[in-house]
Design an enzyme around this catalytic site. Sequence first.
Site, PDB file in Angstrom:
ATOM      1  N   CYS A 182       6.275  -0.002   7.307  1.00  0.00           N
ATOM      2  CA  CYS A 182       4.973   0.935   6.707  1.00  0.00           C
ATOM      3  C   CYS A 182       6.724   1.234   5.432  1.00  0.00           C
ATOM      4  CB  CYS A 182       5.400   1.967   7.267  1.00  0.00           C
ATOM      5  SG  CYS A 182       4.552   3.646   6.852  1.00  0.00           S
ATOM      6  N   LEU A 183       6.247   1.609   4.440  1.00  0.00           N
ATOM      7  CA  LEU A 183       7.441   1.790   3.276  1.00  0.00           C
ATOM      8  C   LEU A 183       8.127   3.423   4.380  1.00  0.00           C
ATOM      9  CD1 LEU A 183       5.995   1.619   0.594  1.00  0.00           C
ATOM     10  CD2 LEU A 183       7.508  -0.189   1.974  1.00  0.00           C
TER      11      LEU A 183
ATOM     12  N   HIS B 134      -3.164   7.163   6.709  1.00  0.00           N
ATOM     13  CA  HIS B 134      -2.185   8.694   6.244  1.00  0.00           C
ATOM     14  C   HIS B 134      -2.464   9.934   5.884  1.00  0.00           C
ATOM     15  CE1 HIS B 134       1.740   6.676   6.331  1.00  0.00           C
ATOM     16  NE2 HIS B 134       1.268   5.077   5.741  1.00  0.00           N
TER      17      HIS B 134
ATOM     18  N   GLY C 264       0.623  -1.110  -0.200  1.00  0.00           N
ATOM     19  CA  GLY C 264      -0.118   0.049  -0.227  1.00  0.00           C
ATOM     20  C   GLY C 264       0.819   1.510   0.054  1.00  0.00           C
TER      21      GLY C 264
ATOM     22  N   GLN D 212       2.696   9.879   1.352  1.00  0.00           N
ATOM     23  CA  GLN D 212       4.184   9.197   1.093  1.00  0.00           C
ATOM     24  C   GLN D 212       5.213   9.776  -0.206  1.00  0.00           C
ATOM     25  OE1 GLN D 212       2.391   5.523   2.461  1.00  0.00           O
ATOM     26  NE2 GLN D 212       4.065   4.950   3.557  1.00  0.00           N
TER      27      GLN D 212
ATOM     28  N   HIS E  92      -4.378   1.240   7.227  1.00  0.00           N
ATOM     29  CA  HIS E  92      -2.916   1.605   7.541  1.00  0.00           C
ATOM     30  C   HIS E  92      -2.576   3.111   6.657  1.00  0.00           C
ATOM     31  CE1 HIS E  92       1.436   1.579   7.928  1.00  0.00           C
ATOM     32  NE2 HIS E  92       1.310   1.892   7.084  1.00  0.00           N
ATOM     33  N   GLU E  93      -3.479   2.604   6.430  1.00  0.00           N
ATOM     34  CA  GLU E  93      -2.613   3.746   3.950  1.00  0.00           C
ATOM     35  C   GLU E  93      -3.994   5.038   4.313  1.00  0.00           C
ATOM     36  OE1 GLU E  93      -0.455   3.813   2.165  1.00  0.00           O
ATOM     37  OE2 GLU E  93      -0.017   1.284   2.773  1.00  0.00           O
TER      38      GLU E  93
END
Length: 170
Positions: free
Chosen positions: A95-96, A141, A46, A51, A137-138
């Site tokens: 997480c990225l 953000h 994701g 991000q 999660h996304e």
Amino acid sequence: MALRNILKEGDEQLYKHCRPVTDFNERLHTLLDDMAETMNDAEGVGLAAPQVGILRRAVIVLETNVGEDEEPYVIELINPELLETSGEQEGPEGCLSVPGVYGWVARPDYAKVRAQDRNGDHFEVEGHGLTARAFCHELEHLEGHLFLERADHIMTDEELEEYYASEENA
């Protein structure tokens, strides 16, 4: 398409509330295509627009709950709203934007989202397991939150290895 720089924990943009997408145009399409390429290159499941430094309500999630003969595919969610959740799953989450760090996080096992596609058409989509986790999660953000705020604790490398070893033997 192009790879975009993924912002890391500590970058102030990651903690800001995102504005709705109002223009469903080529610029948005390029952003979504770039996000997919960036996510795939980083081996993520994701990615949210903030991000990559864009404070708009756009996320992509890789649907991995597919049949044996099917390939995972990207779900694009513009101006998403979480409509419904149920059940619970607990496990490691990363997480990225926080590379190499995993926390023990509880999330719903099912999530239903209403969003718009890249052309502005509304739709609803359901996710289970990892997809539900990624939806939640996304979407966080977009509100300026990182998974670290939800983690019961940050996992050590040993805990992570032990968890995945027990999953393989299950």
